[in-house]
Write an enzyme that holds these catalytic residues in place. Structure first.
Site, PDB file in Angstrom:
ATOM      1  N   GLY A   1       0.785  -1.228   0.000  1.00  0.00           N
ATOM      2  CA  GLY A   1       0.000   0.000   0.000  1.00  0.00           C
ATOM      3  C   GLY A   1       0.816   1.277   0.000  1.00  0.00           C
TER       4      GLY A   1
ATOM      5  N   CYS B   1     -16.227   2.336 -26.571  1.00  0.00           N
ATOM      6  CA  CYS B   1     -17.569   2.921 -26.709  1.00  0.00           C
ATOM      7  C   CYS B   1     -18.201   3.175 -25.349  1.00  0.00           C
ATOM      8  CB  CYS B   1     -18.433   2.009 -27.564  1.00  0.00           C
ATOM      9  SG  CYS B   1     -17.908   2.076 -29.264  1.00  0.00           S
TER      10      CYS B   1
END
Ligand SMILES: Cc1ncc(COP(=O)(O)O)c(C=O)c1O
Length: 433
Positions: free
Chosen positions: A242, A355
């Site tokens: 992290g 798209c």
């Protein structure tokens, strides 16, 4: 702009000693490119932090950030361990000849077949996430000799400052055993009393893209306190990954190795205060190793100027090769590969060819004037780009190239159109079977 950018005297982008435009010519775009030395340097910096702290343990590269055989080879060469999260990643590690003793296996829903495959593949440590896994692993080990090393993942209840979707250490999480309700204690008792398992210790992962040490230190302290409260001396504490990186100039994280050094010192202090022996410490960095080394190369295509609104500049990739901006509004910066520090001429929204209106790579990017055919490099895309790629709209997944010492090498072949239909089977119309 990212400080590790290299340019030649014509202000052209160089990656690992090779011109970005040459890479695009040789391998086509869109293209994932990794500067291998940048990854090696980060791996070494983490190991150095352990040396500086006089701390035993392991740096396990969290493969979910970017996985392929070549990456696992580099990880092995640098003496790091691997943290894996699926049978597919385990299979890849075996194929790469990775020393499987140095592998840990994370994840919140490992099936009987996953666990069987892990044990049969010689995975060194299985990180148990829930009671079902304890039960299933017991079944897997039933007819086998020896013990399987395990670590229990607990939820330390620490909220790190990051986007919600990449927070995993808070109480309301799908991962790991809860502390407050007593789940963690019960899991500890079950694992300790299971003759087929060797319990090495506990793990926690508090989230991703974290810039400050406080959250890590607090999680470390919670693990130490927990062990002390059970009168348990762990051999290993695994403090997850992290450690944040700079995606844009707005990000100013501390160096990942500095966070780690602070964390190691803090856990050492905590254990000393509790009178415990110093356990080995494991960390699982992914993004901080793969992220800054990665470049996504795209060719500029169409543009749409909407007077008074904005300009859309479209490239030949998009959300299929980098879903992070669409998924959690991740920010990136891009440069024009042939004019890296060129005078900005316009603000554009860099979009892909998929798209979807949400197919945006960068919301607002200043660039010099571009022409169709120009090469754009989106920076710091090495983590969670290729590994989260999709074939949305039946676009093939691009190739991955490693570059080092002025040499480039294809390490994942780009998919062809034929690859896209290679798994399809014609539908036999009912009545004609
Ligand atoms: C258990 C675990 N370890 C390590 C990591 C790697 O995190 P990062 O890539 O942010 O270092 C993750 C990512 O979510 C994770 O879930």
């Amino acid at each position: 702009m990212s400080n590790h950018l290299q340019v030649n005297d014509q202000d052209q982008l160089i990656i690992g000693g090779v011109l970005a435009t040459d890479l695009a010519k040789e391998y086509q775009t869109p293209l994932y490119v990794y500067d291998v030395l940048t990854m090696r340097k980060q791996m070494r910096a983490f190991k150095k932090a352990f040396d500086q702290a006089g701390q035993k343990g392991a740096v396990a590269y969290a493969s979910k950030a970017f996985a392929c055989q070549a990456m696992y080879q580099v990880v092995a060469e640098e003496g790091l361990h691997l943290d894996l999260v699926s049978a597919g990643e385990i299979f890849t590690a075996v194929a790469a000849g990775f020393p499987m003793d140095n592998v840990s296996y994370n994840g919140n829903n490992k099936s009987l077949s996953d666990l069987t495959f892990a044990v049969e593949s010689g995975v060194g440590t299985i990180i148990i996430d829930n009671f079902l896994e304890l039960d299933l692993l017991h079944q897997v080990m039933a007819d086998r000799k020896g013990q399987q090393n395990v670590i229990l993942r607990v939820v330390p209840g620490v909220s790190a400052h990051t986007h919600d979707y990449i927070q995993t250490g808070q109480v309301d999480s799908k991962f790991g055993f809860d502390l407050e309700s007593g789940q963690a204690k019960r899991a500890y008792e079950l694992a300790e009393n299971d003759q087929s398992l060797h319990l090495l210790g506990l793990s926690a992962h508090i989230g991703s893209q974290i810039f400050e040490e406080d959250g890590f230190e607090l999680a470390g302290q919670k693990l130490v306190d927990l062990c002390a409260s059970w009168d348990y001396q762990p051999e290993v504490l695994d403090l997850g990954g992290g450690f944040g990186i700079a995606y844009t100039d707005a990000d100013q994280p501390r160096l990942p190795e500095e966070l780690v050094l602070a964390l190691l010192n803090s856990v050492q202090e905590q254990t000393a205060q509790k009178g415990m022996r110093q356990p080995d410490i494991c960390i699982e960095p992914g993004r901080s190793i793969a992220g800054p080394a990665g470049y996504s190369l795209y060719t500029v295509g169409s543009r749409k100027d909407i007077p008074g609104v904005r300009t859309y500049l479209a490239v030949d990739g998009g959300m299929g090769d980098n879903i992070r901006p669409a998924l959690y509004q991740a920010d990136y910066q891009a440069v024009l590969a042939n004019n890296v520090h060129g005078k900005p001429a316009e603000h554009v929204r860099l979009v892909g060819k998929y798209c979807e209106s949400g197919d945006v790579l960068i919301q607002d990017q200043e660039l010099p004037v571009t022409e169709p055919g120009d090469l754009v490099a989106v920076l710091n895309t090495g983590a969670y780009g290729y590994s989260m790629a999709s074939r949305y709209n039946r676009n093939p997944v691009p190739a991955v190239v490693f570059v080092e010492n002025g040499l480039s090498q294809l390490v994942v072949r780009g998919e062809s159109l034929a690859d896209l239909t290679s798994h399809d089977r014609p539908y036999q119309l009912p009545g004609k079977w």
